[in-house]
Design a protein around this motif. Sequence first.
Motif, PDB file in Angstrom:
ATOM      1  N   VAL A 144       0.741  -1.200   0.031  1.00  0.00           N
ATOM      2  CA  VAL A 144       0.025   0.060  -0.063  1.00  0.00           C
ATOM      3  C   VAL A 144       0.947   1.166   0.061  1.00  0.00           C
ATOM      4  O   VAL A 144       0.723   2.135  -0.732  1.00  0.00           O
ATOM      5  N   VAL A 145       1.826   1.264   0.924  1.00  0.00           N
ATOM      6  CA  VAL A 145       2.709   2.531   0.921  1.00  0.00           C
ATOM      7  C   VAL A 145       3.596   2.557  -0.454  1.00  0.00           C
ATOM      8  O   VAL A 145       3.653   3.693  -0.970  1.00  0.00           O
ATOM      9  N   VAL A 148       1.234   4.133  -2.815  1.00  0.00           N
ATOM     10  CA  VAL A 148       1.090   5.563  -2.724  1.00  0.00           C
ATOM     11  C   VAL A 148       2.204   6.519  -3.100  1.00  0.00           C
ATOM     12  O   VAL A 148       2.074   7.535  -3.966  1.00  0.00           O
ATOM     13  N   TRP A 152       2.333   9.371  -6.268  1.00  0.00           N
ATOM     14  CA  TRP A 152       2.831  10.718  -5.973  1.00  0.00           C
ATOM     15  C   TRP A 152       3.967  10.933  -6.849  1.00  0.00           C
ATOM     16  O   TRP A 152       4.139  12.024  -7.560  1.00  0.00           O
TER      17      TRP A 152
END
Length: 202
Positions: A144-145, A148, A152
């Motif tokens: 998940v990180v 993200v 970005w």
Amino acid sequence: MFRRSSSAKQPSDAAPVEPDQPPATPEGPAGKGRPTPSRRDAEAARKQRLGALPADPKAARRREREAQRAGYDRSRQALKSGDERYYPARDQGKARAFVRDYVDGRFRLLELLMPLVVLSWLTLVTGRSGIIVVGELAMEVVVVVGLVLGVWLGFRVKRAVAAEFGQDEVRGSGFYAFSRALMPRFMRQPKPKVTMGGRPKV
């Protein structure tokens, strides 16, 4: 009574009779010495001059595989040596070089994603339920990180590429940056040309 017969008249202005001429042939101008080849024969000769593939399908496929292998080897060597003339299509262009330098110019947390996923997977083969639970949770968090951070990074890269080269060069640049940032620095191809901080290598 003294008139001559009309059939006996020989007018002096009559045009001389030419001997029969042979019909025109498509052989072209005199002196060619050979018939004009048919369209089929001309096409076959043209293909032979251009180095057409052999009639044998197996030989044709073998020749095609050899050409593809030679192109692949040349591209692989170019990625190592930095010869941009023979880069694969996805790595060519000033915009892609800009993205590579953008990613390579600083340390990215995405570089840790792959090692952490491998470590989390190793915990699953221990057979201990407590460790397996921790490993699964850690893997989900890392994924998940990573997503993200990738989104970005892609957003920032697209904005930088649009400002530098225009909107036409933006397509695919975000994913290109994300996939490069995932790889540890020493495994990236083409090799980084900037050091940490964005300074060119000397």
